[in-house]
Motif scaffolding. Sequence first.
Motif, mmCIF file in Angstrom:
data_model
loop_
_atom_site.group_PDB
_atom_site.id
_atom_site.type_symbol
_atom_site.label_atom_id
_atom_site.label_comp_id
_atom_site.label_asym_id
_atom_site.label_seq_id
_atom_site.Cartn_x
_atom_site.Cartn_y
_atom_site.Cartn_z
ATOM 1 N N GLY A 5 24.274 32.324 43.686
ATOM 2 C CA GLY A 5 24.017 31.965 44.823
ATOM 3 C C GLY A 5 24.936 29.964 43.668
ATOM 4 N N ARG A 6 23.365 29.927 43.256
ATOM 5 C CA ARG A 6 23.080 28.439 42.780
ATOM 6 C C ARG A 6 24.669 28.446 41.881
ATOM 7 N NH1 ARG A 6 18.712 30.329 41.411
ATOM 8 N NH2 ARG A 6 18.604 30.970 39.342
ATOM 9 N N GLU A 7 25.241 28.843 41.236
ATOM 10 C CA GLU A 7 26.815 28.897 40.183
ATOM 11 C C GLU A 7 27.764 28.652 41.813
ATOM 12 O OE1 GLU A 7 26.993 32.540 37.739
ATOM 13 O OE2 GLU A 7 25.149 31.547 37.020
ATOM 14 N N GLY A 8 27.432 28.488 42.614
ATOM 15 C CA GLY A 8 28.370 28.909 44.475
ATOM 16 C C GLY A 8 29.004 30.066 44.099
ATOM 17 N N LEU A 9 28.643 31.248 44.398
ATOM 18 C CA LEU A 9 29.796 32.984 44.611
ATOM 19 C C LEU A 9 29.144 32.324 45.617
ATOM 20 C CD1 LEU A 9 31.696 34.522 43.268
ATOM 21 C CD2 LEU A 9 29.415 35.769 43.138
ATOM 22 N N ALA A 10 29.820 33.069 46.488
ATOM 23 C CA ALA A 10 29.291 33.546 48.125
ATOM 24 C C ALA A 10 28.893 34.549 47.278
ATOM 25 C CB ALA A 10 30.649 33.164 49.472
ATOM 26 N N VAL A 19 33.397 40.149 36.567
ATOM 27 C CA VAL A 19 34.360 40.147 35.366
ATOM 28 C C VAL A 19 35.354 39.111 36.018
ATOM 29 C CG1 VAL A 19 35.396 42.130 35.346
ATOM 30 C CG2 VAL A 19 34.783 40.743 33.850
ATOM 31 N N SER A 20 35.840 39.749 37.096
ATOM 32 C CA SER A 20 36.730 38.898 37.438
ATOM 33 C C SER A 20 36.419 37.565 38.031
ATOM 34 C CB SER A 20 37.833 39.931 38.874
ATOM 35 O OG SER A 20 36.524 39.294 39.399
ATOM 36 N N ARG A 21 35.633 36.775 38.355
ATOM 37 C CA ARG A 21 34.879 35.305 38.620
ATOM 38 C C ARG A 21 35.416 35.174 39.719
ATOM 39 N NH1 ARG A 21 36.454 32.376 32.782
ATOM 40 N NH2 ARG A 21 34.884 34.377 31.913
ATOM 41 N N PRO A 22 35.174 36.112 40.884
ATOM 42 C CA PRO A 22 35.244 36.396 42.480
ATOM 43 C C PRO A 22 35.096 34.941 42.758
ATOM 44 C CG PRO A 22 33.919 38.110 42.688
ATOM 45 C CD PRO A 22 33.773 37.338 40.644
ATOM 46 N N LYS A 23 35.703 34.405 44.155
ATOM 47 C CA LYS A 23 34.902 33.869 44.550
ATOM 48 C C LYS A 23 34.009 34.169 45.897
ATOM 49 C CE LYS A 23 38.204 31.926 46.560
ATOM 50 N NZ LYS A 23 39.509 30.999 46.208
ATOM 51 N N VAL A 24 34.107 35.331 46.045
ATOM 52 C CA VAL A 24 33.421 35.997 47.501
ATOM 53 C C VAL A 24 33.002 37.301 46.387
ATOM 54 C CG1 VAL A 24 32.906 36.975 49.552
ATOM 55 C CG2 VAL A 24 34.513 35.012 49.297
ATOM 56 N N ALA A 51 40.398 46.326 42.373
ATOM 57 C CA ALA A 51 40.143 45.277 40.984
ATOM 58 C C ALA A 51 41.453 44.714 40.799
ATOM 59 C CB ALA A 51 39.863 46.301 40.070
ATOM 60 N N GLY A 52 42.357 44.669 41.625
ATOM 61 C CA GLY A 52 43.544 43.996 41.876
ATOM 62 C C GLY A 52 44.473 44.653 41.232
ATOM 63 N N ILE A 53 44.499 46.016 41.103
ATOM 64 C CA ILE A 53 45.697 46.588 40.792
ATOM 65 C C ILE A 53 46.542 46.918 41.993
ATOM 66 C CG2 ILE A 53 46.649 48.098 39.570
ATOM 67 C CD1 ILE A 53 43.362 48.398 38.006
ATOM 68 N N ASN A 54 47.970 46.594 41.488
ATOM 69 C CA ASN A 54 48.860 46.939 42.759
ATOM 70 C C ASN A 54 49.450 48.040 42.304
ATOM 71 O OD1 ASN A 54 51.374 47.306 44.561
ATOM 72 N ND2 ASN A 54 51.915 44.973 43.826
ATOM 73 N N SER A 73 35.601 40.247 45.290
ATOM 74 C CA SER A 73 35.068 41.854 44.462
ATOM 75 C C SER A 73 34.675 42.432 45.127
ATOM 76 C CB SER A 73 34.690 41.060 43.293
ATOM 77 O OG SER A 73 35.326 40.790 42.419
ATOM 78 N N ARG A 74 34.402 43.387 44.933
ATOM 79 C CA ARG A 74 33.308 44.471 45.721
ATOM 80 C C ARG A 74 32.677 44.952 44.885
ATOM 81 N NH1 ARG A 74 35.111 48.510 50.223
ATOM 82 N NH2 ARG A 74 32.761 48.600 49.629
#
Length: 651
Positions: free
Chosen positions: A575-580, A544-549, A207-210, A458-459
């Motif tokens: 996909g239509r919104e541009g997410l991979a 919710v993090s609005r990822p690219k992938v 989730a991106g937490i260091n 994100s995963r």
Amino acid sequence: MSEKTVRSLQMLTWKHAVGVVVWIGAVVLFATTSNAYYAGLGASVGILALLGLGMILVTGYAGQFSLAVGAFYGIGAYGSTILTVKFGWYGLLALVVAAVVAAAVGFALARPLFRLRGHFLAMATLALTEVFYLLVNNSSYTGGSTGMGGLRPLDVFGFTFASSQSHMILNWLIVGVVLWGALMLRRGREGRALLAIRGHEAAAASAGINIASSKARVFTASAVISAIAGSLYAHQMLYVNPPPFGLATAIDVLMIAVLGGMRSPWGAIIGAIVLELLNQWIESALPGLLGSGAVGAGQQLVVGLLLVVILIARPDGVAGALGSLFAFLRRSIDQRRHPSPTPGSLVESVDESDSGSTDMASLRRAEDADGAERTPGDLVLEATGLSKRFGGVNAVSEVSLQLRAGEVLAVIGPNGAGKSTLVNMLSGNLAPTAGSVRLGGQDTTELKAFQVARHGLSRTFQTPCLFEGMDVEATVKVGAHLRGSVGMLRSSVPTIGALNEERRLALETADVLERLGLAELASRDAKALSLGQQKQVEIARALVSRPKVILLDEPCAGLNKQEKTSLMQLLRALGREGLAVLVIEHDMEFVMASADRVQVLNFGATLRVGSPEEVQNDQGVIDAYLGVSHENEPVTTTTMTVVKKKVWWKR
Ligand code: ADP
Ligand code: MG
């Protein structure tokens, strides 16, 4: 004041104001009506409560078992004593500087210490307490075992804290401030991050937490709180010697946290009071029961037994038990006020008879015709020659993969083909043995999971990785970590900016919950949901993090037909919104309907990449699933389980 600010301030309700007034009133009332003996007792319980709060931040919130409290308590007490007695400093300044020293020591030691986990961490932190004890006990500078005296009572802007009553008021006001901060922290971004670390480190990192940095900061905060407690202690006793800063105190503070409950900062306050009452009772009752010689040993025995009983019966302590009681009362009152049916689960709302309209393939055709042609966008994720060896097992060997914006790529293959391992390498959860990963044009091969997440990936996980004791809303909000920036200090106060940000994160979370049809489950314990619902919560957390992938590892497990159809539509829409989108899945109907391209893995290597139709008709792929054209390969149990699953499209 802007409307935004006003709305944010409303997050601090009248309950908070009442709480503050009641707290101050109760403290002043107790102190002014007590004699010196009871006020002194109250003051020392306040110090124990402070130490308990420090422990709850590290052990209760972040889940890291630390017994370093003795050392930092001692740094505060000895620091203040040395600075005031030997250097003639003003007491308040000495208190601040001792806290800064504790912060510096805590921050410096945090990284090496938190490489350890569980009982190794407990041992190392206990050793720290022991080292401090030995240092002050054997140094002539600190007076050795005799200790040091000569302190003057704390004097703050002309008011001298000399009486027990004033000590009690001072200590409990500070306890109130720290309690408030701890409660606010838990409701904010950084507190959620700590609870996520306690719940599941890999999921928190994704989730991106260091994690290392969050642990270091909370350990530092706890060191500061313990050091302030130490300074207060020194200025009230006017004398310090080594015993209060040794092992026994660390164990006492642990008792307080366990007795009161680790999950809530209230646990420290309740624990400190209960432990003191218990000790008082034992001191008065035991001599009558066991004879006057039995007090010391009997005290430890009774407290120890009680600890065992609490750990078995109520691992969340007295505060946890009270919390459940309050929640129960609130529910019954609410229900009496507005009797309403319990929210239906996703599964119940399904109408299986309506299967004609949920045929995925035809839905997909209709949608594709509607959306006209879609041109895949830029290359956002690229793996080249990725390999991973586990001892003698080549889990993944030389797999290359390309994923463009706006594209849904399905990765399929028999069990054990290396799909999850591949995803773990792409997301930074596993370091590849060879090969490279580029994300958004940057080399991310060497990056850790939290850094990869910061690059927009994100995963979800094959087995849902949710956080213990967190409801669906909070779980998904953890995924919004990268959408905010408020740190520990700002969310503890909390500032207007912190409140504004928190409200924005709440709105963004609500949108995603709504989109995934999870809004009704928002306040349910995420770990108590069905497998299918848990998988959807993970997807929400990833989105919710609005990822690219986004990488989804077997998202259909536990979903029924209708839920799979909605998920398929969701992936097409993303996909239509541009997410991979990269999705690992076993359900072929789902794969054929949702994917633009399919990549087939077998025995860790790529067998085929192509359109769903091409892959579907490929003899090599069919053989891999049926396990027939690998005469030279041993037929393993994993391939056998696949053989038993019929290949649906060649029935
Ligand atoms: P899939 O997701 O395609 O079912 P995995 O990627 O989970 O396959 O596993 C691929 C192979 O790697 C399997 O043989 C599995 O036993 C092995 N493997 C996966 N993770 C580990 C690990 N942490 N340690 C050792 N072997 C592993
Ligand atoms: Mg897998």
